[in-house]
Every structure is written in C-alpha cells, then in structure tokens.
Design a protein around this motif. Sequence first.
Motif, mmCIF file in Angstrom:
data_model
loop_
_atom_site.group_PDB
_atom_site.id
_atom_site.type_symbol
_atom_site.label_atom_id
_atom_site.label_comp_id
_atom_site.label_asym_id
_atom_site.label_seq_id
_atom_site.Cartn_x
_atom_site.Cartn_y
_atom_site.Cartn_z
ATOM 1 N N ALA A 169 0.640 -1.213 0.074
ATOM 2 C CA ALA A 169 -0.068 0.032 0.088
ATOM 3 C C ALA A 169 0.764 1.165 0.220
ATOM 4 C CB ALA A 169 -0.958 0.035 1.091
ATOM 5 N N GLN A 170 1.834 1.276 0.964
ATOM 6 C CA GLN A 170 2.729 2.504 0.796
ATOM 7 C C GLN A 170 3.409 2.873 -0.242
ATOM 8 O OE1 GLN A 170 2.894 0.146 3.250
ATOM 9 N NE2 GLN A 170 2.516 1.046 5.354
ATOM 10 N N LEU A 171 3.942 1.776 -0.905
ATOM 11 C CA LEU A 171 4.645 1.954 -2.079
ATOM 12 C C LEU A 171 3.909 2.370 -3.393
ATOM 13 C CD1 LEU A 171 7.584 1.666 -3.531
ATOM 14 C CD2 LEU A 171 6.909 -0.757 -4.031
ATOM 15 N N VAL A 172 2.811 1.796 -3.495
ATOM 16 C CA VAL A 172 2.002 2.027 -4.749
ATOM 17 C C VAL A 172 1.210 3.102 -4.476
ATOM 18 C CG1 VAL A 172 -0.018 0.961 -6.000
ATOM 19 C CG2 VAL A 172 1.697 -0.534 -5.209
ATOM 20 N N GLY A 173 0.832 3.410 -3.120
ATOM 21 C CA GLY A 173 -0.151 4.812 -3.050
ATOM 22 C C GLY A 173 -1.485 4.567 -3.445
ATOM 23 N N VAL A 174 -2.272 5.510 -3.569
ATOM 24 C CA VAL A 174 -3.717 5.691 -3.648
ATOM 25 C C VAL A 174 -4.095 6.900 -4.302
ATOM 26 C CG1 VAL A 174 -4.358 4.073 -1.662
ATOM 27 C CG2 VAL A 174 -4.201 6.736 -1.555
ATOM 28 N N THR A 175 -5.480 6.882 -5.017
ATOM 29 C CA THR A 175 -5.991 7.900 -5.673
ATOM 30 C C THR A 175 -7.161 8.389 -4.870
ATOM 31 O OG1 THR A 175 -7.333 6.601 -7.020
ATOM 32 C CG2 THR A 175 -5.371 7.125 -8.140
ATOM 33 N N ASN A 176 -7.577 9.643 -5.308
ATOM 34 C CA ASN A 176 -8.774 10.185 -4.626
ATOM 35 C C ASN A 176 -9.944 9.779 -5.119
ATOM 36 O OD1 ASN A 176 -8.820 11.804 -6.636
ATOM 37 N ND2 ASN A 176 -7.880 13.556 -5.546
ATOM 38 N N VAL A 177 -11.114 10.269 -4.782
ATOM 39 C CA VAL A 177 -12.539 9.811 -5.652
ATOM 40 C C VAL A 177 -12.531 10.311 -6.944
ATOM 41 C CG1 VAL A 177 -13.503 12.034 -4.754
ATOM 42 C CG2 VAL A 177 -14.876 9.918 -4.960
ATOM 43 N N ASP A 178 -11.595 11.522 -7.345
ATOM 44 C CA ASP A 178 -11.634 11.884 -8.534
ATOM 45 C C ASP A 178 -10.529 11.271 -9.391
ATOM 46 O OD1 ASP A 178 -13.948 13.749 -8.448
ATOM 47 O OD2 ASP A 178 -12.407 14.948 -7.291
ATOM 48 N N ASP A 179 -9.929 10.132 -9.025
ATOM 49 C CA ASP A 179 -8.883 9.349 -9.481
ATOM 50 C C ASP A 179 -7.521 10.091 -9.538
ATOM 51 O OD1 ASP A 179 -8.614 6.668 -10.250
ATOM 52 O OD2 ASP A 179 -9.012 6.989 -12.275
ATOM 53 N N HIS A 180 -7.291 10.917 -8.975
ATOM 54 C CA HIS A 180 -5.986 11.523 -9.005
ATOM 55 C C HIS A 180 -5.264 11.050 -7.982
ATOM 56 C CE1 HIS A 180 -6.920 14.167 -12.439
ATOM 57 N NE2 HIS A 180 -8.014 14.732 -11.477
ATOM 58 N N GLY A 181 -3.833 10.852 -8.102
ATOM 59 C CA GLY A 181 -2.866 10.220 -6.971
ATOM 60 C C GLY A 181 -2.837 11.086 -5.917
ATOM 61 N N GLN A 182 -2.940 10.442 -4.773
ATOM 62 C CA GLN A 182 -2.741 11.267 -3.376
ATOM 63 C C GLN A 182 -1.384 10.794 -2.645
ATOM 64 O OE1 GLN A 182 -6.453 10.631 -1.207
ATOM 65 N NE2 GLN A 182 -6.725 12.977 -1.324
ATOM 66 N N GLU A 183 -1.074 9.502 -2.633
ATOM 67 C CA GLU A 183 0.043 9.113 -1.981
ATOM 68 C C GLU A 183 0.952 8.193 -2.835
ATOM 69 O OE1 GLU A 183 0.571 9.747 0.982
ATOM 70 O OE2 GLU A 183 -0.998 10.665 1.883
ATOM 71 N N GLY A 184 2.082 8.007 -2.483
ATOM 72 C CA GLY A 184 3.071 7.157 -3.253
ATOM 73 C C GLY A 184 3.301 7.058 -4.584
ATOM 74 N N LEU A 185 3.691 5.844 -5.304
ATOM 75 C CA LEU A 185 3.816 6.177 -6.889
ATOM 76 C C LEU A 185 2.661 6.495 -7.444
ATOM 77 C CD1 LEU A 185 5.990 3.048 -7.088
ATOM 78 C CD2 LEU A 185 6.908 5.354 -6.937
ATOM 79 N N GLU A 186 1.409 6.582 -7.069
ATOM 80 C CA GLU A 186 0.214 6.943 -7.844
ATOM 81 C C GLU A 186 0.392 8.656 -7.883
ATOM 82 O OE1 GLU A 186 -2.047 5.638 -9.361
ATOM 83 O OE2 GLU A 186 -3.003 3.858 -8.202
ATOM 84 N N LEU A 187 0.933 9.341 -6.722
ATOM 85 C CA LEU A 187 0.976 10.615 -6.767
ATOM 86 C C LEU A 187 2.390 10.890 -7.421
ATOM 87 C CD1 LEU A 187 0.412 13.504 -5.796
ATOM 88 C CD2 LEU A 187 1.894 12.964 -3.711
ATOM 89 N N ALA A 188 3.431 10.129 -7.522
ATOM 90 C CA ALA A 188 4.755 10.496 -8.115
ATOM 91 C C ALA A 188 4.549 10.618 -9.617
ATOM 92 C CB ALA A 188 5.707 9.724 -7.737
ATOM 93 N N TYR A 189 3.620 9.484 -9.994
ATOM 94 C CA TYR A 189 3.543 9.578 -11.603
ATOM 95 C C TYR A 189 2.159 9.872 -12.018
ATOM 96 C CZ TYR A 189 8.222 7.200 -11.605
ATOM 97 O OH TYR A 189 9.561 7.193 -11.337
ATOM 98 N N ASP A 190 1.431 10.605 -11.257
ATOM 99 C CA ASP A 190 0.085 10.817 -11.662
ATOM 100 C C ASP A 190 -0.269 11.618 -13.012
ATOM 101 O OD1 ASP A 190 -2.793 11.345 -10.680
ATOM 102 O OD2 ASP A 190 -2.508 13.372 -10.844
ATOM 103 N N ASP A 191 0.745 12.524 -13.558
ATOM 104 C CA ASP A 191 0.482 13.001 -14.706
ATOM 105 C C ASP A 191 0.653 11.962 -15.898
ATOM 106 O OD1 ASP A 191 -0.025 15.545 -13.948
ATOM 107 O OD2 ASP A 191 1.888 16.120 -14.245
ATOM 108 N N TYR A 192 1.292 10.961 -15.707
ATOM 109 C CA TYR A 192 2.102 9.897 -16.570
ATOM 110 C C TYR A 192 0.658 9.044 -16.586
ATOM 111 C CZ TYR A 192 4.043 5.874 -18.500
ATOM 112 O OH TYR A 192 4.356 4.800 -19.370
ATOM 113 N N LEU A 193 0.180 8.477 -15.443
ATOM 114 C CA LEU A 193 -0.714 7.658 -15.192
ATOM 115 C C LEU A 193 -2.239 7.886 -15.777
ATOM 116 C CD1 LEU A 193 0.368 6.049 -11.822
ATOM 117 C CD2 LEU A 193 0.213 4.894 -13.905
#
Length: 570
Positions: A171-195
Amino acid sequence: MSRERRSTTGRRSPNNGPMGRGRYLFLLGIVIIGLGALVSRIAYLNVIDRDFLQNQGDARTLRVEPINAHRGMISDRNGDPLAISTPVVTLWANPQELPSDPAQLTTLARALKMDPDTLEARVERYSEHEFMYLRRRMTPEAAKPARDLDIPGVYAKDEYKRYYPSGDVAAQLVGVTNVDDHGQEGLELAYDDYLSGQPGKRRVLKDRKGRLVRDLHLLKDAKPGGDLTLSIDLRLQYMAYRELQKSVDEHDADGGSLVMMDARSGEVLAMANLPSYNPNNRTSIDVNGLRNQAVTDAIEPGSVMKPLAMSAALATDKIDPDTVIDTSPGWMVIDGYTISDFRNYGKLTPGGILLHSSNIGMSHIALKLDKGTIWKQYQKLGLGQPPGTGFPGEGSGSLPSLTGLSRSAQATMAYGYGLSLTPLQLASAYTAIANDGRRLHPSLLKRTSAPIGDQVMSPTIAHELLGMLEKIVQPDAGGSRAMVEGYRIAGKTGTVRKVTAGGYQQKAYRGLFAGIAPVSDPRIVTVVMIDNPKGDEYYGGLVAAPVFGRVVGKALRLLDVPPDKQETSE
C-alpha cells in the motif's frame, strides 16, 4: 319622434364619426406593419440567415461531453497488477427536475440502498441547486436498478475506480488515488500525470430531459494513461510483508520496515512497512500506516554502520585487516562522554571489531583517522542526500556538520550514532560491499539494463569486508539467526536507542540487520528494521536477523540462485 331617436343614436356611436374611423385605421395599420415585420423576419431567418435558427436549436439539444481517460495500470516486474482501474457509475440528480411525489423518491432511495428520509432531506437541502450527487462510483450492476426507474432528473456518469489487488501488502509503495482518480500518495502521486492520460470529447444529441438520443461524432479521442512497471517482485513482496508482520506481532513492536535490493541492478525487489492500511477500504485508516517508512523516515542506524566506516579506514595507510586495536578496559571517555562495549574484548583486529560490534574499537579507529575521512566516505555512500527515486517525501537523512566536528562526534559517527538515514539508503550503501565497491542507486521502477554505479571503495576492500561480515553470520555469533541453509550469508546486526525530544529513551529500541546473500556471488542486499520491540528480545540479532533469514532464504530459492555453501559431513 322616431327621426329624433335615430339622430340621437347616431351621435352616440363613436365608430361612425370621423375620429373613430381614423383611430381604427391607425391601429389596423400598426397591426399590418407588425405582421409584415414578423413575416419578413421569418423569411430572413429561414432563407438568408438559416444558420442562426439551426445554431439556436442545436444549442438546446447538442452537447459536448468529456470522455474519461483510462488510468494506466501499475504492475510488478513480472506483470502482476498492483493497481488497476475498473468501470464504475456515478449517479447524480437535478433537484429542480426531480418529481415531488414522495413515493417516487422512496422508490429511488430503495434502489440506491439509502434511507428514504435521508434522500428526501438531501433533496430539500439542494432544492435551489441544479446538481447533487446521489451515489458515487457504483458498480454498473449496483447502479442498474436506479437507472432502470427512468426517474426525471436522475442522471448517470461513467467513471473509473482504482482497485489494488495486493491490498495492504504494498500500500505505501503503490499509494492511492482520491475519489476523482488523481494520485494522493506513493507512486500514484509521483507519476500522476503519466498515469492519468488525457480525456477526450464527443458531441452528442440529447432530449430536453438530458437523455442521450444520438452519439454524433468524436471531437477528441481519449488518450489512456501510461502503464507503470515497478521493480518489485510481488511474490517476494508477499513473503517480506508476511515475515515482517510475524516478527512485529511476536515481539509486540510498534512496526517495522524491510527493503530488499538486487545487488546487481539496484532495483528494489521488495519494500514492506508496518503499520499498513488497506487502500480498498479506507473507512478506518491509521495515519501512521500511510507513510512509506523505508523511504521517508530517517533513523539513527547504530552498529550496522560499522562496516561502512571500516571501509573508509581500510582505504588509508593507518588501518589494514591485520591492525590490532586494544579495546581494554571496555570503556573510554571522550569530551566528557562515556563510550562502552558490552564487555572488555581486549585486543581486536578490524574483523574482530565487527564480529564483536565493539564501539571502543571503532572509536579508536575513527580517532586515528583525519577528521573528515569517515564523513566523506558516508557522503560517497549517499548519506545526507536524497536517493533520487522520485518517491514523494523521500528522506535524505543527515550527517553532522564537518565544520567543528568534535572528537566525540567523530567517534560516535563511526558506530552509527549522531547521524540518520533511511532503510533504503542503508541498503543502497551495502550494495557497494556486494558489488565490488560500486554503490548502486536504488530504483523503484524496473530497469532495462544494470547501471554502472559509483565506485566508492576498492574491490579489494569490498571483498575483505564481505569476508568479515560472513563471520558474523555463523553459529554462536551475533547474526546466527540470519543463517540460511545451503547459502553463505554476510551481514551486520545493530541495536540503537530511540530518540525523542527529551533525548535517548531508556527502554525503547530499534533492532536492525543488514545483510548480503550469497557471499560467493551476491544477488540480494536486504535491510530489516523492527521498531520498538517490547520484552527481553530487542537486539537486532534477535528480532531483525530471523526475518532476514526467512525472507532471504525463500527469495534465493524462488530466484533459482544455486546454493554456495558446502555442508560438512560429520
């Protein structure tokens, strides 16, 4: 008499007089002119300016709707999914269009599995607005009963919801997105624009109730987000998390971290942290579980730093593998501070100092060297600098200031006090010992080729240290619990008091173990940290080394690394 009546009657009728007839004609003329203007305008709009009417009609029926972009998948190095997007439906309503019939609202509430009174209260609260959410991110099956009711004012929007198959394991490595599907934590946040990708647009025809009549044409195609392939192996990640959890539970610890790196490429093969959280169910998240402690939290490392300090000493002409250091009587005072060993170990070589983890031996060696020798080596090993993984909030740790460095700070730095680093930084530093003196920068993404690395010590010194560390992972030695059947293991234990605002705690420790396997051809570097184990067992050799042994043993077999230890027959 009759003539007079007719005359009187004629005088009372205004329409028969000159003034009445003129007013009538005037009004008639206005009407004719108005009708003429209207007919002319209609003819103009239908013949000459037909586009105006067409555009006005289209404005009331044509809509430009966004097309959501599919968020890219995050997977492990073997393609197993760590984060995927699934189709969902968001139901919303225009309160001003909803029927006032309570029976229909009750039916809608039941289809949404809501309390009817709650829905009615929400509709009342938003009665002056044109938008309100009914239910967000429902599965298409769950949304179907409400959509099938075809209640005026109820609308649906197709979206995507993020799902994490590995749950709390990564969980802490991958991270999470918010309700609007934008990265909030972890690699979800780090690579939000790319993803995230880029949404598209389409022109549609809708009726006056907003229902889709026809999909006319595509204005801009949606560009799906890019896929991200991580360096971790999900099989190793599960093993690391499970064994870390077992040790934390067994010793009633506050938490722990484990980092496993590929000794040849610098890729992080596993990274586990406790406490953790389930990103698929965030109703009761422990905020302490959100942090990727292995990357973000810098700690004092203790004795696991001794081999790294020794690498600096062996590179000078003042210390060699055969140098003898007298550690008697097992304690010393520097700048008014008392430094001590577990007991008086007498005369020790550098290998003996590491084997017995002698603070006195390391202090004597540090004070023989120039003030900046160990400090500069630590800096070459990446300490005091961010590791460059791109992970949000990655820790850089800290080194004491070289300017005005006291003798006591020079000594304590040699055995792991007075500085801080993250478990990831420690693992990266140990790759130099495993990789002929070349330190590899860590990567959380899968690499296509192995990097050259930074030459921070000679191959000879790296091999000498590897041999010294192998003697620590032997029966009756401090790292015996890290032994793996069939494999030669090298490693170093560490136990350090935790620091608070008031200084070092008397009964709160961190136990660490940093190791390399197998010695003959290093493939894995692993660091284990157990935070504040309770009870009598709190030393790194007792709480962290067993985790290393179990995880690394299984990893070597899973990776098909051949055994390199010759078993002696009795």
